[in-house]
Design an enzyme around this catalytic site. Structure first.
Site, short mmCIF file in Angstrom:
data_model
loop_
_atom_site.label_atom_id
_atom_site.label_comp_id
_atom_site.label_asym_id
_atom_site.label_seq_id
_atom_site.Cartn_x
_atom_site.Cartn_y
_atom_site.Cartn_z
N GLU A 37 0.86 -1.20 0.00
CA GLU A 37 0.00 0.00 0.00
C GLU A 37 0.89 1.24 0.00
O GLU A 37 1.79 1.36 0.81
CB GLU A 37 -0.93 -0.02 1.23
N GLY A 43 -7.80 2.76 1.82
CA GLY A 43 -8.10 3.24 0.47
C GLY A 43 -9.06 4.41 0.44
O GLY A 43 -9.19 5.17 1.42
N THR A 44 -9.73 4.55 -0.67
CA THR A 44 -10.61 5.70 -0.91
C THR A 44 -11.75 5.75 0.10
O THR A 44 -12.04 6.81 0.67
CB THR A 44 -11.21 5.61 -2.33
N CYS A 45 -12.40 4.64 0.32
CA CYS A 45 -13.61 4.64 1.15
C CYS A 45 -13.30 5.19 2.54
O CYS A 45 -13.98 6.08 3.03
CB CYS A 45 -14.18 3.23 1.25
N HIS A 446 -45.51 -1.88 12.35
CA HIS A 446 -46.13 -0.56 12.31
C HIS A 446 -45.56 0.29 13.42
O HIS A 446 -45.41 -0.20 14.54
CB HIS A 446 -47.65 -0.70 12.48
C1 LIG Z 1 -16.35 11.15 -2.25
C2 LIG Z 1 -16.66 9.69 -2.41
C3 LIG Z 1 -17.71 9.12 -1.71
C4 LIG Z 1 -18.00 7.77 -1.86
N1 LIG Z 1 -19.05 7.26 -1.17
C5 LIG Z 1 -19.35 5.95 -1.32
C6 LIG Z 1 -20.42 5.38 -0.58
O1 LIG Z 1 -21.10 6.04 0.19
N2 LIG Z 1 -20.68 4.06 -0.75
C7 LIG Z 1 -19.93 3.29 -1.61
O2 LIG Z 1 -20.20 2.09 -1.72
N3 LIG Z 1 -18.90 3.80 -2.30
C8 LIG Z 1 -18.60 5.11 -2.18
N4 LIG Z 1 -17.55 5.64 -2.87
C9 LIG Z 1 -16.76 4.74 -3.74
C10 LIG Z 1 -15.79 3.91 -2.91
O3 LIG Z 1 -15.00 4.74 -2.11
C11 LIG Z 1 -14.93 3.09 -3.85
O4 LIG Z 1 -15.75 2.39 -4.74
C12 LIG Z 1 -14.09 2.10 -3.06
O5 LIG Z 1 -13.26 2.74 -2.12
C13 LIG Z 1 -13.24 1.30 -4.05
O6 LIG Z 1 -12.47 0.44 -3.33
P1 LIG Z 1 -11.25 -0.30 -3.99
O7 LIG Z 1 -10.99 -1.39 -3.06
O8 LIG Z 1 -11.51 -0.64 -5.38
O9 LIG Z 1 -10.07 0.78 -4.06
P2 LIG Z 1 -9.59 1.91 -3.10
O10 LIG Z 1 -10.40 1.99 -1.88
O11 LIG Z 1 -9.46 3.15 -3.90
O12 LIG Z 1 -8.14 1.41 -2.67
C14 LIG Z 1 -7.09 1.30 -3.56
C15 LIG Z 1 -5.79 1.39 -2.81
O13 LIG Z 1 -4.72 1.04 -3.68
C16 LIG Z 1 -3.60 1.86 -3.37
N5 LIG Z 1 -2.74 1.87 -4.55
C17 LIG Z 1 -3.05 2.28 -5.80
N6 LIG Z 1 -2.01 2.09 -6.63
C18 LIG Z 1 -1.02 1.56 -5.89
C19 LIG Z 1 0.31 1.14 -6.20
N7 LIG Z 1 0.80 1.23 -7.42
N8 LIG Z 1 1.06 0.64 -5.19
C20 LIG Z 1 0.57 0.54 -3.93
N9 LIG Z 1 -0.68 0.91 -3.59
C21 LIG Z 1 -1.46 1.42 -4.56
C22 LIG Z 1 -4.24 3.19 -3.06
O14 LIG Z 1 -3.37 4.00 -2.30
C23 LIG Z 1 -5.48 2.78 -2.30
O15 LIG Z 1 -5.27 2.73 -0.91
C24 LIG Z 1 -17.22 6.98 -2.72
C25 LIG Z 1 -16.13 7.53 -3.41
C26 LIG Z 1 -15.84 8.86 -3.26
C27 LIG Z 1 -14.67 9.44 -4.00
#
Ligand SMILES: Cc1cc2nc3c(=O)[nH]c(=O)nc-3n(C[C@H](O)[C@H](O)[C@H](O)COP(=O)(O)OP(=O)(O)OC[C@H]3O[C@@H](n4cnc5c(N)ncnc54)[C@H](O)[C@@H]3O)c2cc1C
Length: 464
Positions: A37, A43-45, A446
């Site tokens: 990582e 990650g994003t979530c 209800h």
């Molecule tokens: C503002 C916002 C609100 C959201 N709200 C919701 C919600 O309410 N409900 C919902 O279901 N979804 C929501 N989402 C979407 C959700 O966040 C994503 O769909 C989810 O986090 C995707 O998960 P993932 O596991 O695919 O990747 P991510 O969570 O993005 O994780 C990918 C990880 O890979 C790492 N990485 C990338 N490239 C490399 C590399 N080359 N080497 C090492 N590490 C690397 C990154 O640093 C990151 O930590 C939201 C998104 C945003 C932007």
């Protein structure tokens, strides 16, 4: 020459929503596993997606309830004011707790090591992180996505926030201009309006959340406009420019004479792109589609490189936390449980976490029409739901579509109080593969919103 790490059994890149669970499962199965990582765990979530935005949705709702307090006979004597530094601190505390529990869990899992750094392929099933090279017969990509930065005139001259930057604000924008009237943009629009900012949403398409049915877009727009959010649809000739020292001017219309929007802050929310560009996929023979998504089969195996899987937002098969986590379940089931789960098994589900929330499962009405299926449809405004009237939360409506032949639910839309929870009753019936009449014969509690779902289904009529 990079230092060679002893051969591993499995490498997971990305500690997002699928990576940690998959890495832990591999390790539990006795595979020597490394989870790589480059950023914070989660990650994003966890860091700049679902978790922080939902903490702010909660703060924004508290402000709105306080503002509306008199409607429930409650006296709030002073004007409602939001302390952005406190709002942000609350969010940061919740994120920090997630980091801690993730780190504790991963750190205590035997056979698993977490490596901090950016991974890049140097050859088939070979990766480099810093000065170390890692190889394994199984490599799982969970690299997620990032905000899309469009080629828009003037963008290089202004300070444009994305979901990461806006979540670091500890002051209130005077006027937030949001470019993009879709899920992320609309959640932030309502959050900041409720915090006290002026908010304008500029959407290139003819309507916000354009993939939804027209009546859904229209009702969500009404909800937002009632709170004072200005929505500019058909903003097809978007360009931006600096205004004064810190401000921004957004030009939206192709028609001359249309006024520009002047704001203090700009949020770009025009879509997301997979984090695959800098990963060196070519070196490993891992194919992507034109948008950069790793191409995968039904079990999420790379279509071009043996021993490689892609999970979550980087495979283009879902863009949600629940789809990413389900990808982990599919891969683990196939690898370890002799259970041939497939990505096409899952029913599309998601929510827009405005207040009231919009929840969607299965097909929309437009999709049902396009499929040519013979279908039934039922609609009900939330004003008919007693619990909603009692709570003073009557905005929105519910709609269900049913296959006229099989009596199976094809899809549902709920925009209203607790819609994001209530819809799961319909989802579970869809997943069970039983007819909608199962719900009609069930006694519900209800007074709840769910109680009106059987009544809603009594109103099914042919979709014409
Ligand atoms: C503002 C916002 C609100 C959201 N709200 C919701 C919600 O309410 N409900 C919902 O279901 N979804 C929501 N989402 C979407 C959700 O966040 C994503 O769909 C989810 O986090 C995707 O998960 P993932 O596991 O695919 O990747 P991510 O969570 O993005 O994780 C990918 C990880 O890979 C790492 N990485 C990338 N490239 C490399 C590399 N080359 N080497 C090492 N590490 C690397 C990154 O640093 C990151 O930590 C939201 C998104 C945003 C932007």
């Amino acid at each position: 020459m990079p230092e060679r790490h002893p051969e591993l059994d499995a490498i997971v890149i990305g500690a997002g929503q699928a990576g940690p669970s998959l890495a832990a499962r591999c390790a539990r199965e006795g595979l020597k596993t490394v989870l790589i990582e480059r950023g914070p765990l989660g990650g994003t979530c966890v860091n700049n997606g679902c978790v922080p935005t939902k903490t702010w949705v909660a703060s924004a709702r508290a402000a709105q309830v306080a503002r509306r307090a008199a409607e429930w006979g409650v006296v709030v004597d002073a004007p409602v004011r939001v302390d952005m530094a406190a709002v942000r601190a609350r969010k940061d505390k919740i994120i920090a707790a997630s980091h801690q529990s993730l780190a504790a869990w991963l750190g205590s899992t035997p056979n698993l090591a977490v490596v901090q750094g950016q991974a890049r392929f140097t050859g088939p099933r070979t990766l480099q992180v810093g000065d170390t090279e890692y190889t394994a017969p199984r490599i799982f990509l969970n690299v997620g996505g990032a905000p899309l930065r469009p080629a828009m005139p003037g963008l290089g001259e202004v300070h444009a926030l994305d979901n990461r930057g806006i979540l670091e604000l500890d002051h209130l924008p005077g006027h937030l201009v949001v470019i993009g009237g879709s899920y992320i943009g609309l959640e932030f629009a309502q959050i900041f309006r409720r915090f006290g900012s002026q908010v304008t949403v500029c959407e290139m398409g003819p309507r916000i959340i354009g993939r939804e049915d027209e009546e859904v877009s229209a009702e969500v727009q009404r909800v937002l406009e009632r709170e004072g959010i200005v929505i500019r649809a058909n903003a097809q000739c978007l360009s931006v420019a600096r205004e004064g020292a810190d401000g921004v001017r957004v030009h939206t219309s192709c028609e001359s004479g249309e006024p520009d929007v002047s704001g203090s802050h700009l949020l770009l929310a025009v879509g997301r792109t997979p984090n695959t560009a800098g990963l060196g996929l070519d070196a490993a023979g891992i194919a992507t589609d034109v948008r950069g998504f790793v191409t995968v089969d039904e079990q999420l195996r790379s279509t071009s490189a043996a021993g490689v899987w892609a999970l979550g937002d980087c495979n283009g098969r879902g863009a949600f936390t629940h789809t990413s986590y389900n990808d982990f379940e599919i891969v683990a089931a196939n690898l370890f449980d002799d259970d041939p789960r497939r990505v096409s098994d899952r029913i599309p589900v998601y929510a827009l976490f405005t207040d009231p929330p919009l929840a969607r499962i299965g097909m929309s009405e437009n999709e049902v029409r396009a499929s040519g299926k013979s279908a039934l449809v039922a609609r009900m405004p939330m004003t008919r739901v007693g619990r909603a009237r009692e709570a003073g939360e009557t905005q929105g409506f519910m709609k269900v579509l049913v296959d006229a032949q099989t009596q199976r639910i094809l899809g549902a839309t709920m925009l209203g109080m607790n819609a994001d929870e209530v819809i799961h009753g319909l989802l579970d019936v869809m997943a069970a593969g039983v007819p909608y009449t199962t719900i009609r014969r069930t006694v519900h509690i209800h007074p709840t919103v769910s109680e009106l779902v059987p009544t809603l289904l009594e109103g099914l009529k042919p979709l014409t």
